[in-house]
Design a protein around this motif. Structure first.
Motif, PDB file in Angstrom:
ATOM      1  N   SER A  16      40.344  48.305  39.321  1.00 52.30           N
ATOM      2  CA  SER A  16      40.812  46.892  38.465  1.00 52.30           C
ATOM      3  C   SER A  16      40.219  46.558  37.231  1.00 52.30           C
ATOM      4  O   SER A  16      39.198  47.184  36.845  1.00 52.30           O
ATOM      5  N   ILE A  17      40.916  45.948  36.320  1.00 52.38           N
ATOM      6  CA  ILE A  17      40.516  45.590  35.176  1.00 52.38           C
ATOM      7  C   ILE A  17      39.818  44.313  35.182  1.00 52.38           C
ATOM      8  O   ILE A  17      39.155  43.715  34.180  1.00 52.38           O
ATOM      9  N   ASN A  18      39.745  43.657  36.240  1.00 51.32           N
ATOM     10  CA  ASN A  18      39.162  42.059  36.337  1.00 51.32           C
ATOM     11  C   ASN A  18      38.481  41.959  37.487  1.00 51.32           C
ATOM     12  O   ASN A  18      38.012  40.922  37.716  1.00 51.32           O
TER      13      ASN A  18
ATOM     14  N   ASP B 260      31.112  48.085  40.312  1.00 45.93           N
ATOM     15  CA  ASP B 260      31.623  48.326  38.782  1.00 45.93           C
ATOM     16  C   ASP B 260      31.030  49.259  37.906  1.00 45.93           C
ATOM     17  O   ASP B 260      29.845  49.769  38.218  1.00 45.93           O
TER      18      ASP B 260
ATOM     19  N   HIS C 186      39.594  41.547  40.413  1.00 44.61           N
ATOM     20  CA  HIS C 186      40.307  40.708  41.504  1.00 44.61           C
ATOM     21  C   HIS C 186      41.558  41.501  42.092  1.00 44.61           C
ATOM     22  O   HIS C 186      42.040  41.692  43.158  1.00 44.61           O
TER      23      HIS C 186
ATOM     24  N   ARG D 203      35.234  48.430  34.208  1.00 43.50           N
ATOM     25  CA  ARG D 203      36.150  48.735  35.274  1.00 43.50           C
ATOM     26  C   ARG D 203      35.648  48.481  36.548  1.00 43.50           C
ATOM     27  O   ARG D 203      34.262  48.738  36.767  1.00 43.50           O
TER      28      ARG D 203
END
Length: 331
Positions: free
Chosen positions: A254-256, A301, A258, A280
């Motif tokens: 994921s880049i956020n 992360d 969520h 990431r």
């Protein structure tokens, strides 16, 4: 005079005959009592004879039972029934009356005729089971595969369940099929069939609930990496389920933090990321071989240092084989 004489003789003989009749032979009657006009089993399928004269002992009488069925034109004496209770031995419709007399009397007295139906034994219906279900899922529809028979043929249904605390009726579940709610523990089901002749129960079926799988655990203490480097993530504890259960895995990125997407081809227990240039987030999904719910590891992360950029540099001329200075600015 002859006519009058003969009348006197006849009257005299009649009086002498009546005088010889014992008091036990007069002033009594017999009655036949059926507990119901519909009888449900051999244990209840009886007619009881009673005598309305307390001075007469039942043990001192002779008894006879006469029976007619739809297949017979006339009443027949049942020679094997010589007691005060008539027991039916076959299912069917009967017309029946009784006869009795004290041993010292010459004539039988007869009861009125009773019409009685002996109903067949009740046999409960059968229901089918369900395959094991995943934790928190609905099982298959439960249905009746054989209908109940016997009795008077009219049955009502009531589904019941038991999860270890005894049988409990399910409100409103009175049809030939029942859809259980989602289950979190093994639960058994059955149907109670009720009719004129009482209650009978179907077979019991148990629905096994597969335990909720435990999620895998992945590396979480990853140091911040340099700009453009890769990182390696490892599954430290695999997912756990029932004895026969196995799992397949899928890494996601994921880049956020969520919204996650599958990483193509990343289905092993470890992964080396592509070169990273910004933060990431990662997680590992485990899918059960029983098609139960997918379980996910905790999210980890990976932080990335900013890129080092040379924004300015200065130099000054120097002689051959001499030293000099170079000034660099980094941001």
């Amino acid at each position: 005079m002859k006519i009058r004489y003969h009348r006197i003789v006849v009257l005299l003989l009649l009086c002498l005959y009546i005088g010889t009749i014992k008091s036990e032979c007069l002033g009594w009657n017999i009655e036949v009592d059926a507990l119901s006009r519909k009888l449900c089993s051999k244990q209840e399928a009886q007619l009881r004879m009673t005598i309305t004269n307390d001075t007469i002992s039942l043990d001192s009488c002779l008894y006879e039972w006469y029976v007619k069925t739809p297949s017979n034109v006339d009443f027949e004496l049942y020679s094997n029934q010589r007691d005060t209770i008539f027991t039916f031995d076959k299912v069917g419709t009967y017309s029946i009356y009784a006869a009795a007399k004290p041993n010292d009397c010459t004539k039988f007295l007869f009861s009125t005729t009773q019409n009685v139906i002996l109903l067949p034994t009740q046999i409960a219906g059968k229901i089918h089971g369900s395959e094991p279900v995943c934790y928190g899922h609905e099982p298959d529809l439960l249905s009746e595969i054989e209908s109940p028979i016997g009795g008077d043929g009219s049955f009502t249904r009531q589904w019941e369940y038991n999860n270890g605390s005894g049988w409990t009726e399910i409100y409103g579940a009175t049809a030939e099929s029942y859809q259980p709610n989602s289950l979190t523990e093994n639960t058994s089901y059955r149907v109670k069939y009720s009719s004129y002749c009482g209650d009978v129960y179907s077979n019991e079926v148990e629905i096994v609930v597969r335990p909720l799988a435990t999620a895998p655990k992945i590396t979480t203490n990853i140091a911040t990496i340099c700009y453009g480097e890769s990182a390696t993530l490892q599954c430290e504890v695999e997912a756990q389920g029932s004895n026969e259960e196995s799992f397949t895995y899928q890494w996601q990125e994921s880049i956020n933090g969520h919204e996650f997407n599958d990483i193509k081809g990343a289905t092993e227990l470890s992964i080396t990321t592509a070169p990273l240039y910004e933060k990431r987030w990662y997680r590992l999904l485990a899918k059960s071989s029983f098609s139960c719910d997918v379980v996910s590891s905790a999210i980890t992360d990976i932080n990335v240092f900013d890129e080092l950029l040379i924004t300015n540099h200065t130099t000054s001329p120097i002689c051959y084989l001499s030293s000099g200075e170079i000034s660099i600015s980094v941001s």
